[in-house]
Design an enzyme around this catalytic site. Structure first.
Site, PDB file in Angstrom:
ATOM      1  N   LYS A 173      11.800 -30.772 -31.687  1.00 54.88           N
ATOM      2  CA  LYS A 173      10.476 -30.146 -31.772  1.00 54.88           C
ATOM      3  C   LYS A 173       9.850 -30.242 -30.375  1.00 54.88           C
ATOM      4  O   LYS A 173       9.320 -31.279 -29.978  1.00 54.88           O
ATOM      5  CB  LYS A 173       9.626 -30.906 -32.803  1.00 54.88           C
ATOM      6  CG  LYS A 173       8.563 -30.088 -33.513  1.00 54.88           C
ATOM      7  CD  LYS A 173       7.504 -29.504 -32.618  1.00 54.88           C
ATOM      8  CE  LYS A 173       6.428 -30.503 -32.260  1.00 54.88           C
ATOM      9  NZ  LYS A 173       5.485 -29.951 -31.236  1.00 54.88           N
ATOM     10  N   GLU A 248       8.789 -43.779 -26.597  1.00 63.26           N
ATOM     11  CA  GLU A 248       8.413 -43.918 -25.185  1.00 63.26           C
ATOM     12  C   GLU A 248       7.038 -43.321 -24.976  1.00 63.26           C
ATOM     13  O   GLU A 248       6.851 -42.115 -25.128  1.00 63.26           O
ATOM     14  CB  GLU A 248       9.466 -43.228 -24.307  1.00 63.26           C
ATOM     15  CG  GLU A 248       9.473 -43.756 -22.890  1.00 63.26           C
ATOM     16  CD  GLU A 248       9.028 -42.711 -21.920  1.00 63.26           C
ATOM     17  OE1 GLU A 248       9.849 -41.887 -21.504  1.00 63.26           O
ATOM     18  OE2 GLU A 248       7.822 -42.710 -21.567  1.00 63.26           O
ATOM     19  N   CYS A 282       4.407 -40.276 -17.216  1.00 61.59           N
ATOM     20  CA  CYS A 282       3.978 -41.439 -18.001  1.00 61.59           C
ATOM     21  C   CYS A 282       4.005 -42.733 -17.203  1.00 61.59           C
ATOM     22  O   CYS A 282       3.226 -43.630 -17.461  1.00 61.59           O
ATOM     23  CB  CYS A 282       4.799 -41.544 -19.278  1.00 61.59           C
ATOM     24  SG  CYS A 282       6.532 -41.192 -19.017  1.00 61.59           S
ATOM     25  N   GLU A 383      -5.220 -44.261 -19.693  1.00 66.63           N
ATOM     26  CA  GLU A 383      -4.287 -43.317 -19.081  1.00 66.63           C
ATOM     27  C   GLU A 383      -4.992 -41.974 -18.909  1.00 66.63           C
ATOM     28  O   GLU A 383      -5.503 -41.405 -19.871  1.00 66.63           O
ATOM     29  CB  GLU A 383      -3.051 -43.136 -19.975  1.00 66.63           C
ATOM     30  CG  GLU A 383      -2.038 -42.223 -19.336  1.00 66.63           C
ATOM     31  CD  GLU A 383      -0.740 -42.131 -20.132  1.00 66.63           C
ATOM     32  OE1 GLU A 383      -0.807 -42.043 -21.375  1.00 66.63           O
ATOM     33  OE2 GLU A 383       0.321 -42.110 -19.499  1.00 66.63           O
TER      34      GLU A 383
HETATM   35  P1  ADP Z   1       0.942 -35.122 -24.929  1.00 63.68           P
HETATM   36  O1  ADP Z   1       0.455 -33.800 -25.455  1.00 63.68           O
HETATM   37  O2  ADP Z   1      -0.060 -35.883 -24.134  1.00 63.68           O
HETATM   38  O3  ADP Z   1       2.300 -35.063 -24.343  1.00 63.68           O
HETATM   39  P2  ADP Z   1       1.245 -35.878 -27.642  1.00 63.68           P
HETATM   40  O4  ADP Z   1       1.616 -37.226 -28.127  1.00 63.68           O
HETATM   41  O5  ADP Z   1       0.014 -35.239 -28.162  1.00 63.68           O
HETATM   42  O6  ADP Z   1       1.169 -36.095 -26.111  1.00 63.68           O
HETATM   43  O7  ADP Z   1       2.435 -34.844 -27.844  1.00 63.68           O
HETATM   44  C1  ADP Z   1       3.782 -35.149 -27.688  1.00 63.68           C
HETATM   45  C2  ADP Z   1       4.558 -34.444 -28.764  1.00 63.68           C
HETATM   46  O8  ADP Z   1       4.173 -34.965 -30.033  1.00 63.68           O
HETATM   47  C3  ADP Z   1       4.348 -32.933 -28.836  1.00 63.68           C
HETATM   48  O9  ADP Z   1       5.571 -32.293 -29.138  1.00 63.68           O
HETATM   49  C4  ADP Z   1       3.370 -32.797 -29.994  1.00 63.68           C
HETATM   50  O10 ADP Z   1       3.461 -31.536 -30.650  1.00 63.68           O
HETATM   51  C5  ADP Z   1       3.852 -33.887 -30.919  1.00 63.68           C
HETATM   52  N1  ADP Z   1       2.845 -34.381 -31.893  1.00 63.68           N
HETATM   53  C6  ADP Z   1       1.494 -34.395 -31.773  1.00 63.68           C
HETATM   54  N2  ADP Z   1       0.929 -34.923 -32.884  1.00 63.68           N
HETATM   55  C7  ADP Z   1       1.939 -35.253 -33.735  1.00 63.68           C
HETATM   56  C8  ADP Z   1       2.005 -35.867 -35.032  1.00 63.68           C
HETATM   57  N3  ADP Z   1       0.930 -36.223 -35.685  1.00 63.68           N
HETATM   58  N4  ADP Z   1       3.235 -36.070 -35.559  1.00 63.68           N
HETATM   59  C9  ADP Z   1       4.350 -35.722 -34.896  1.00 63.68           C
HETATM   60  N5  ADP Z   1       4.359 -35.140 -33.677  1.00 63.68           N
HETATM   61  C10 ADP Z   1       3.173 -34.911 -33.090  1.00 63.68           C
END
Ligand code: ADP
Length: 480
Positions: A173, A248, A282, A383
């Site tokens: 994903k 991570e 990160c 961060e």
């Molecule tokens: P950033 O956008 O700062 O990289 P996120 O943690 O928001 O950090 O996003 C990292 C990944 O996690 C993306 O692919 C995002 O779509 C996914 N993501 C965001 N919220 C959820 C959730 N509740 N469950 C699973 N995946 C998620």
């Protein structure tokens, strides 16, 4: 419109929905991408399970190795085009990604090597009677990988490579902010000959597709890279079927500059420890601790370095720092810039958004160095994920080590000194998964990378990484 990859077939989302992806340097629409959600994740997991239980199981290590070697060749041939996609979708300067060619391609070849190096162990036992005992290594099964947008090419490749090396199957994903490179890489995997269902890609949003994948009862493991807020949700979602996890997360990494360092190297080193990828890394060394006797001079030099960086569209070969990925990130970062100044920090360089001329349509922030920062300020604790350095003075080793470790995170850290004994002592005391000495952000596929504390657990790179995608099965055979 870009489609989802399920069982080696490109399909629209079940619900027929799609979303836009835009160029952060210009705001222009790049294309629409299928918006997968729970129903699409279900199909992808089914395809991954079918492949795992089916023909993929019979692939020998050398066959999996050959697939990865083929993929490495294809990535090498198509490297510039993949870099263009990363730049269009999330803004990284081509100058940076083109320079990583060797590491990126080598990463795939490293995992190709690992495919033929997996082994268990025979164990001498003390049982009464005659028994043969051993520990076998088996692939963990169906893996869900949820990745961020800050390095789409590299993040995707690492997940594909470790799964193919170990014999797992994958539902990927990508981030909704940068889905295009993962989709192009999936095309290259098909060209390399990946069998149906071994790699599935479901683009979509975190709260829908991501959350469903994280909670899915038929997914054996989730490998997640992203923010610590989302990481905590992923951990909670894993409890339903007690999934294996690699997590991570973010950081607020200390970068410690001693007065005896080679300052001509430490100045660009400390600056690019943050300004690289516009701070969207990160492990960025955002808390720059500088020994007091050189503090003023060093901060002024890093600020000058920041001011001299060529900020612009990453497609321009001269650009050294690109835009932030999205308007949301721009608001987040400029919010911190404002907060820093309200709390009393001084912007020695930058301090705000760039809006003149060609910057007007993109999400550009000036490389910022804050002086007069104290450890309790928000900009020194949270961060930011933008090109923002907090410069803090220190007087002696115990003090700086204690302050460096006074954070919820533990991803990276840096030490700059010519004194090898001091370098070792300080590096050993920093509670973080990676510490660089007289360097920063240097990565190698054979070297483990990951976090202490709220920066997560599990390691990417090296045997540690491979082992996280393997199960251990004890075999006890009565040989009487
Ligand atoms: P950033 O956008 O700062 O990289 P996120 O943690 O928001 O950090 O996003 C990292 C990944 O996690 C993306 O692919 C995002 O779509 C996914 N993501 C965001 N919220 C959820 C959730 N509740 N469950 C699973 N995946 C998620």
């Amino acid at each position: 419109m870009q489609k989802l990859l399920i069982g080696n077939t490109w399909v629209e989302a079940q619900a027929g929905r799609s979303f836009e992806t835009r160029n952060p340097a210009t705001g222009e629409l790049l294309c629409r991408v299928a918006e997968g959600d729970a129903a699409d994740i279900d199909l992808a997991v089914r395809a991954a399970r079918k492949a795992f239980e089916g023909p993929w199981r019979t692939f020998k290590p050398n066959q999996r190795q050959n697939l990865l070697l083929k993929l490495a060749d294809l990535v090498e041939e198509n490297y510039e085009a993949l870099c263009v996609l990363d730049t269009l979708d999330m803004g990284v300067p081509m100058r940076r990604t083109l320079g990583n060619r060797h590491r990126v391609v080598n990463t795939i070849r490293y995992y190709a090597g690992q495919a033929m190096s997996i082994h268990g162990e025979t164990i001498e036992n003390s049982l009464e009677g005659e028994y043969f005992t051993c520990a076998l290594k088996e692939p963990v099964g169906v893996v869900g990988a949820i990745i961020p947008w800050n390095s789409p090419l590299y993040q995707t490749l690492k997940k594909i490579a470790v799964c193919a090396a170990t014999g797992c199957t994958l539902v990927l994903k990508p981030s909704e902010e940068a889905p295009l490179t993962p989709l192009r890489l999936a095309e290259l995997c098909l060209e390399a000959g990946f069998p149906p269902g071994v790699l599935n890609v479901v683009t979509g949003f975190g709260a829908t597709a991501g959350a469903h994948l994280a909670a899915h009862p038929d997914v054996d493991k989730v490998a997640f890279t992203g923010s610590h807020f989302t990481g905590q949700k992923i951990i909670q979602a894993s409890t339903g079927n007690v999934k294996r996890l690699s997590i991570e997360l973010g950081g607020k990494s200390p970068n410690i500059i001693f007065a005896d360092a080679d300052l001509d190297k430490a100045v660009p080193g400390a600056a690019m420890a943050v300004f690289n990828n516009a701070g969207q890394i990160c492990c960025a060394g955002t808390r720059m601790y500088v020994e007091r006797s050189i503090y003023d001079e060093f901060v002024a030099r890093v600020a000058r370095f920041g001011n001299s960086l060529r900020v612009g569209n990453g497609l321009d070969p001269d650009t050294e720092m690109g835009p932030l990925v999205s308007e949301k990130q721009l608001e987040r970062v400029t919010g911190y810039l404002k907060r820093g100044q309200e709390e009393g920090a001084n912007a020695a360089s930058g301090g705000g958004r760039l809006t003149e001329g060609a910057y007007a349509k993109g999400f550009f922030v000036a490389p910022t160095v804050f002086s007069q920062v104290s450890d309790d300020m928000t900009i020194a604790r949270e961060e930011i994920f933008g090109p923002v350095i907090s410069a803090l003075p220190f007087d002696e080793i115990d003090d700086v080590v204690q302050r460096a470790n006074d954070t919820i995170f533990g991803l990276g850290g840096g030490v700059w000194t010519r004194d090898v004994g001091k370098a070792h002592k300080v590096a050993r005391r920093i509670r973080a998964g990676t510490v660089w000495v007289n360097a920063y952000n240097v990565l190698d596929p054979a070297v483990p990378f990951g976090g202490y504390k709220m920066s997560g657990y599990g390691r990417e790179g090296g045997m540690h990484h491979v082992d996280e995608f393997l199960q251990t099965k004890a075999l006890i055979v009565n040989t009487d």
